[in-house]
Design a protein around this motif. Structure first.
Motif, short mmCIF file in Angstrom:
data_model
loop_
_atom_site.label_atom_id
_atom_site.label_comp_id
_atom_site.label_asym_id
_atom_site.label_seq_id
_atom_site.Cartn_x
_atom_site.Cartn_y
_atom_site.Cartn_z
N LYS A 1 0.54 -1.47 0.19
CA LYS A 1 0.05 -0.65 0.22
C LYS A 1 0.73 1.05 0.20
N SER A 2 1.54 1.08 0.62
CA SER A 2 2.64 2.54 0.84
C SER A 2 4.04 2.34 -0.86
N ALA A 3 4.06 1.66 -1.25
CA ALA A 3 4.20 2.24 -2.58
C ALA A 3 4.14 2.53 -3.95
N ILE A 4 1.82 1.36 -3.68
CA ILE A 4 1.43 1.88 -4.71
C ILE A 4 1.03 3.45 -4.54
N GLY A 5 0.70 3.90 -3.38
CA GLY A 5 0.10 5.40 -2.63
C GLY A 5 -1.55 4.78 -2.41
N GLU A 6 -1.70 6.00 -1.25
CA GLU A 6 -2.90 5.51 -0.31
C GLU A 6 -4.40 5.95 -1.30
N ASP A 7 -3.58 6.74 -2.21
CA ASP A 7 -5.32 6.66 -3.10
C ASP A 7 -5.88 5.88 -3.88
N LYS A 8 -5.07 4.80 -3.64
CA LYS A 8 -5.77 3.32 -4.33
C LYS A 8 -6.32 2.59 -3.63
N GLU A 9 -7.94 2.30 -4.77
CA GLU A 9 -8.66 1.02 -3.46
C GLU A 9 -7.90 -0.33 -3.68
N ILE A 10 -7.80 -0.65 -2.43
CA ILE A 10 -6.90 -2.42 -2.02
C ILE A 10 -7.99 -2.99 -1.27
N HIS A 11 -8.12 -4.69 -1.67
CA HIS A 11 -8.93 -5.29 -1.23
C HIS A 11 -8.28 -6.85 -0.84
N GLU A 12 -8.44 -7.14 0.00
CA GLU A 12 -7.26 -8.14 0.53
C GLU A 12 -8.69 -9.57 0.70
N ILE A 13 -7.97 -10.38 0.02
CA ILE A 13 -9.68 -11.85 -0.37
C ILE A 13 -8.22 -12.49 -0.39
N SER A 14 -9.23 -13.98 -0.44
CA SER A 14 -8.83 -15.25 -0.65
C SER A 14 -9.35 -16.06 -1.78
N ALA A 15 -9.60 -16.04 -2.77
CA ALA A 15 -10.24 -16.75 -3.45
C ALA A 15 -10.48 -18.47 -3.70
N ALA A 16 -9.45 -19.18 -2.66
CA ALA A 16 -9.70 -20.51 -2.58
C ALA A 16 -10.67 -20.59 -1.23
N THR A 17 -10.68 -19.41 -0.38
CA THR A 17 -11.67 -19.68 0.79
C THR A 17 -12.89 -19.24 1.00
N ARG A 18 -12.81 -18.00 -0.23
CA ARG A 18 -13.80 -16.74 0.29
C ARG A 18 -13.88 -16.15 0.14
N GLN A 19 -12.40 -16.27 1.12
CA GLN A 19 -12.67 -14.98 2.02
C GLN A 19 -12.79 -13.43 1.40
N ASN A 20 -13.50 -12.04 2.09
CA ASN A 20 -13.91 -11.22 1.06
C ASN A 20 -14.40 -10.76 -0.35
N LEU A 21 -14.43 -12.11 -1.22
CA LEU A 21 -15.09 -12.22 -2.05
C LEU A 21 -16.70 -11.07 -2.51
N ASP A 22 -16.86 -11.64 -1.27
CA ASP A 22 -18.50 -10.65 -1.38
C ASP A 22 -18.48 -9.12 -1.28
N THR A 23 -17.41 -8.96 -0.68
CA THR A 23 -17.17 -6.88 -0.51
C THR A 23 -16.63 -6.78 -1.42
N VAL A 24 -15.95 -7.42 -2.66
CA VAL A 24 -15.37 -6.72 -3.66
C VAL A 24 -16.51 -6.92 -4.82
N LEU A 25 -17.62 -7.42 -4.82
CA LEU A 25 -18.29 -7.64 -5.86
C LEU A 25 -19.47 -7.16 -5.50
N TYR A 26 -19.68 -6.15 -4.31
CA TYR A 26 -20.36 -5.42 -3.36
C TYR A 26 -19.87 -4.03 -4.33
N ARG A 27 -18.66 -4.65 -4.02
CA ARG A 27 -17.84 -2.67 -4.65
C ARG A 27 -17.61 -2.88 -6.45
N VAL A 28 -17.31 -3.54 -6.50
CA VAL A 28 -17.43 -3.86 -8.51
C VAL A 28 -18.78 -3.17 -9.12
#
Length: 426
Positions: free
Chosen positions: A297-324
């Motif tokens: 996050k520090s290297a890319i920039g604070e203005d970027k929207e970043i989500h942490e997920i695990s496709a294998a365990t479905r962690q945070n996938l729903d949050t990403v889909l709502y945002r999309v």
């Protein structure tokens, strides 16, 4: 099998020939000319069919010839026009001439049509050439040849969301987890060699089309790897989901991967960088040191929207889909996606150039080439003296005679047009 580029040959129909005929009826003296015109040759029209998803049909049939117009008949009867040949293509099809790379059509909406190859007009019968000076002409025109060339068809996917990233970062796994698309997955590079589409539905009833696109590598903007095939599809998407393997287990640097792909997109089409983007850090379940998240996050920039997920365990996938889904509602259609059309047949109006070129053959003959003069040559019936004289007048009116004189032609020299030979006479 996904087919997204194919070359095909098109030949529109030739116009029917006009004929030489005269009215001959009892008790009708001096009936006059009565040769009818030929019918128009068939156009080749491309029409968008939203039920198609690939160019597969054109892989097995690559030659398309439309019907010719009917010849004219006596009693001033007009030959029948031929019905156009309509070829169905999927939405997102771009058609280009193979020889000039000119874009002929960009077909997006269901039902949109474009005349790609224009049929030739019918030749005029001798009754059309009647005048006070020549009330009974004894010549007619042959039909105009239809357009004939090869085209390259390219298909750009019409997906709302495009998953981009290096090979093996988990794009196919994400698509399989959020839709019914069953893309082949594995822990080796270049699993995805063709785009996969899936319809995603969020918990609140919203839906959109997501595309898992072939992985990029450095140099993709110059065509390296699957570069151009990949980037062509990215142009159609409204929202980009940039997938990063944050675990680093493949031996790659997540920060450098992100920068490389952004640079390749910029080199290909700078407008891609203006699309709404979500960065998805995948495989968080494999991360042992959480400091890597802050470093990224520090290297890319604070203005970027970043989500942490695990496709294998479905962690945070729903949050990403709502945002999309929210971003899709906020984002207007891009110029590449939308093309205004009223679903009527659209014609390409092209100026008919009278330009010609004169060259010399090895035997000293003068060779005349040019679209207009070659068309006139094909439409002339050289079995009739009157038609030959008319062709000679047309050459003079175009300035070909004067140009030949400027090149030093002499009486008795040979002039060639499309293989036909003439003797130049002053």
């Amino acid at each position: 099998m996904f087919i997204d580029q194919v070359d095909i040959y098109l030949k529109a129909g030739n116009g029917g020939n006009g004929i030489v005929a005269y009215r001959r009826e009892k008790y009708v003296p001096l009936g006059g000319p009565a040769g009818g015109d030929g019918g128009n040759g068939a156009d080749i029209i491309f029409e968008v069919d939203e039920g198609l998803r690939t160019l597969m049909d054109f892989r097995y049939q690559r030659h398309f010839k439309a019907k010719h117009g009917q010849n004219g008949m006596s009693a001033n009867a007009h030959g029948r026009n031929s019905e156009p040949l309509v070829l169905k293509v999927p939405p997102g099809t771009i058609v280009k001439r193979k020889d000039t790379e000119e874009t002929l059509a960009d077909l997006v909406h269901h039902g949109a049509q474009m005349v790609i190859a224009k049929g030739g007009r019918g030749g005029r019968g001798n009754s059309r050439f009647a005048s006070s000076r020549n009330p009974a002409p004894d010549f007619a025109e042959n039909g105009e040849p239809g357009e004939e060339f090869e085209v390259t068809m390219e298909l750009k996917l019409l997906a709302d969301v495009g998953l981009v990233g290096f090979p093996s970062v988990g794009k196919s796994t994400i698509l399989s987890a959020v839709s019914k698309a069953k893309a082949k997955t594995g822990d080796y590079p270049f699993t995805t060699i063709k785009p996969n589409l899936g319809v995603v539905q969020t918990g609140d009833g919203r839906s959109f089309v997501m595309a898992d696109l072939p992985g990029l590598i450095e140099g993709a903007s110059e065509g390296t790897g699957l570069g151009h095939q990949f980037l062509r599809h990215v142009e159609r998407t409204k929202v980009i989901v940039h997938v990063i393997d944050i675990s680093g287990l493949e031996g790659r640097d997540p920060i450098e991967d992100y920068r490389i792909i952004r640079e390749e997109m910029r080199l290909y089409n700078e407008s891609l960088l203006k699309r709404p983007e979500i960065i998805v850090l995948n495989k968080v379940d494999l991360v042992e040191d959480n400091e890597i998240f802050e470093q990224f996050k520090s290297a890319i920039g604070e203005d970027k929207e970043i989500h942490e997920i695990s496709a294998a365990t479905r962690q945070n996938l729903d949050t990403v889909l709502y945002r999309v889904a929210d971003l899709l509602e906020e984002t207007p259609e891009t110029e590449e996606i939308i093309e205004e059309t009223d679903h009527r047949v659209m014609y390409r109006y092209e100026k008919d150039p009278d330009a010609f070129k004169i060259s010399r053959d090895d035997d000293g003959a003068f060779v005349v080439t040019g679209e207009a003069i070659e068309r006139m040559f094909k439409m002339t019936d050289f079995n009739r003296e009157a038609a030959i004289r008319r062709f000679a007048r047309q050459m003079r009116s175009m300035g070909i005679d004067d140009a030949l004189r400027d090149r030093g032609i002499q009486t008795g020299d040979t002039v060639r047009i499309l293989g036909g030979e003439f003797e130049f006479v002053e």
